[in-house]
Write a protein that holds these residues in place. Structure first.
Motif, PDB file in Angstrom:
ATOM      1  N   ASP A  85       0.831  -1.207   0.000  1.00 31.45           N
ATOM      2  CA  ASP A  85       0.000   0.000   0.000  1.00 31.45           C
ATOM      3  C   ASP A  85       0.868   1.259   0.000  1.00 31.45           C
ATOM      4  O   ASP A  85       0.560   2.240  -0.710  1.00 31.45           O
ATOM      5  N   GLU A  86       1.956   1.248   0.785  1.00 34.13           N
ATOM      6  CA  GLU A  86       2.837   2.414   0.827  1.00 34.13           C
ATOM      7  C   GLU A  86       3.523   2.638  -0.526  1.00 34.13           C
ATOM      8  O   GLU A  86       3.704   3.788  -0.949  1.00 34.13           O
ATOM      9  N   ALA A  87       3.895   1.537  -1.182  1.00 35.94           N
ATOM     10  CA  ALA A  87       4.506   1.673  -2.500  1.00 35.94           C
ATOM     11  C   ALA A  87       3.527   2.270  -3.507  1.00 35.94           C
ATOM     12  O   ALA A  87       3.896   3.140  -4.325  1.00 35.94           O
ATOM     13  N   LEU A  88       2.267   1.808  -3.453  1.00 38.46           N
ATOM     14  CA  LEU A  88       1.254   2.356  -4.357  1.00 38.46           C
ATOM     15  C   LEU A  88       1.001   3.832  -4.067  1.00 38.46           C
ATOM     16  O   LEU A  88       0.842   4.644  -4.995  1.00 38.46           O
ATOM     17  N   GLN A  89       0.929   4.156  -2.759  1.00 39.51           N
ATOM     18  CA  GLN A  89       0.709   5.560  -2.394  1.00 39.51           C
ATOM     19  C   GLN A  89       1.868   6.435  -2.859  1.00 39.51           C
ATOM     20  O   GLN A  89       1.654   7.558  -3.347  1.00 39.51           O
ATOM     21  N   ARG A  90       3.093   5.971  -2.730  1.00 42.30           N
ATOM     22  CA  ARG A  90       4.251   6.749  -3.178  1.00 42.30           C
ATOM     23  C   ARG A  90       4.206   6.932  -4.695  1.00 42.30           C
ATOM     24  O   ARG A  90       4.480   8.029  -5.211  1.00 42.30           O
ATOM     25  N   GLU A  91       3.883   5.831  -5.381  1.00 47.63           N
ATOM     26  CA  GLU A  91       3.805   5.934  -6.845  1.00 47.63           C
ATOM     27  C   GLU A  91       2.736   6.935  -7.259  1.00 47.63           C
ATOM     28  O   GLU A  91       2.951   7.762  -8.164  1.00 47.63           O
ATOM     29  N   ARG A  92       1.585   6.875  -6.586  1.00 47.41           N
ATOM     30  CA  ARG A  92       0.511   7.820  -6.901  1.00 47.41           C
ATOM     31  C   ARG A  92       0.920   9.249  -6.563  1.00 47.41           C
ATOM     32  O   ARG A  92       0.638  10.195  -7.318  1.00 47.41           O
ATOM     33  N   ARG A  93       1.621   9.419  -5.436  1.00 55.73           N
ATOM     34  CA  ARG A  93       2.057  10.751  -5.029  1.00 55.73           C
ATOM     35  C   ARG A  93       3.072  11.340  -6.008  1.00 55.73           C
ATOM     36  O   ARG A  93       3.017  12.539  -6.355  1.00 55.73           O
ATOM     37  N   LEU A  94       3.996  10.490  -6.488  1.00 51.67           N
ATOM     38  CA  LEU A  94       4.987  10.977  -7.444  1.00 51.67           C
ATOM     39  C   LEU A  94       4.342  11.320  -8.789  1.00 51.67           C
ATOM     40  O   LEU A  94       4.770  12.262  -9.475  1.00 51.67           O
ATOM     41  N   LEU A  95       3.323  10.535  -9.147  1.00 47.17           N
ATOM     42  CA  LEU A  95       2.596  10.863 -10.382  1.00 47.17           C
ATOM     43  C   LEU A  95       1.920  12.239 -10.257  1.00 47.17           C
ATOM     44  O   LEU A  95       1.923  13.050 -11.206  1.00 47.17           O
ATOM     45  N   ILE A  96       1.338  12.495  -9.077  1.00 46.37           N
ATOM     46  CA  ILE A  96       0.701  13.795  -8.837  1.00 46.37           C
ATOM     47  C   ILE A  96       1.739  14.913  -8.889  1.00 46.37           C
ATOM     48  O   ILE A  96       1.508  15.999  -9.467  1.00 46.37           O
TER      49      ILE A  96
END
Length: 220
Positions: free
Chosen positions: A159-170
């Protein structure tokens, strides 16, 4: 000897019979048999004496068998007592070793792993022992709990990896929108997008220093 030389056989036989009776009463079967054999030596017609000798030998044999049985039982009892003592001492030592195992406090997986490893070692190295009736279910429960914690940690990491990926995309998208707004001269819009990019990227994004420099330039 005097009676034998004088031929006084009757009196001699009576004395040997009394001696045999006294020895038999005292449990000295061998002495009684020897005395009765002396009687037969001088009076072979005494069939009753022969029967008495046979009965005494039978009693002596039974007595020996009873004594042997008692000895076997005594040895068995001593062996059993020694075995029970050894088992009790072993159980005490293993119980003390069990008590010294690390305690699995709360939700700390490392402590659970330490205790589980200790239980595994005891169960593998000590074979059968009464404490295993408690140690084995505890080991099984710990293994289930450790697997649950591992699965939870793995899900959390995912979940943290997905959140980081989503945050970097933003962060990337906001930076691109900000640069596009700069090209169009929309300074306030560009500053808003770049600030959002810096907040999303945080310190673990390589583009953060450049975005912060752009924000500072626009604010100036």
């Amino acid at each position: 000897g005097v009676m034998r030389r004088n031929g006084d056989v009757g009196e001699m036989v009576e004395r040997f019979l009394r001696r045999a009776e006294e020895a038999a009463a005292d449990g000295r079967h061998k002495d009684a048999i020897n005395a009765l054999q002396e009687v037969l030596l001088h009076d072979r017609t005494r069939r009753d004496v022969a029967r008495m000798i046979r009965d005494l030998r039978y009693e002596e044999m039974e007595s020996r068998q009873r004594a042997a049985k008692r000895n076997r039982l005594a040895v068995l009892a001593m062996a059993l007592a020694g075995l029970l003592t050894t088992v009790a001492l072993r159980e005490r030592v293993l119980h003390e070793e069990y008590q010294r195992l690390p305690q699995a406090d709360g939700e700390l997986a490392p402590r659970m792993r330490e205790r589980n490893a200790g239980l595994e070692n005891m169960l593998a190295n000590h074979g059968l022992w009464f404490g295993a009736l408690r140690a084995r279910p505890e080991r099984d429960a710990l293994q289930v709990r450790i697997e649950e914690l591992d699965a939870r940690d793995a899900q959390r990491a995912q979940d943290e990896a997905l959140q980081r990926e989503r945050r970097l995309l933003i962060a990337e998208a906001s930076r691109e929108h900000g640069l596009l707004a700069v090209q169009n001269g929309e300074w306030n819009t560009a500053l808003e997008h770049l600030r959002r990019s810096a907040a999303a990227g945080a310190a673990d994004w390589e583009g953060t220093p450049r975005v912060l420099a752009d924000v500072a330039a626009l604010e100036a």
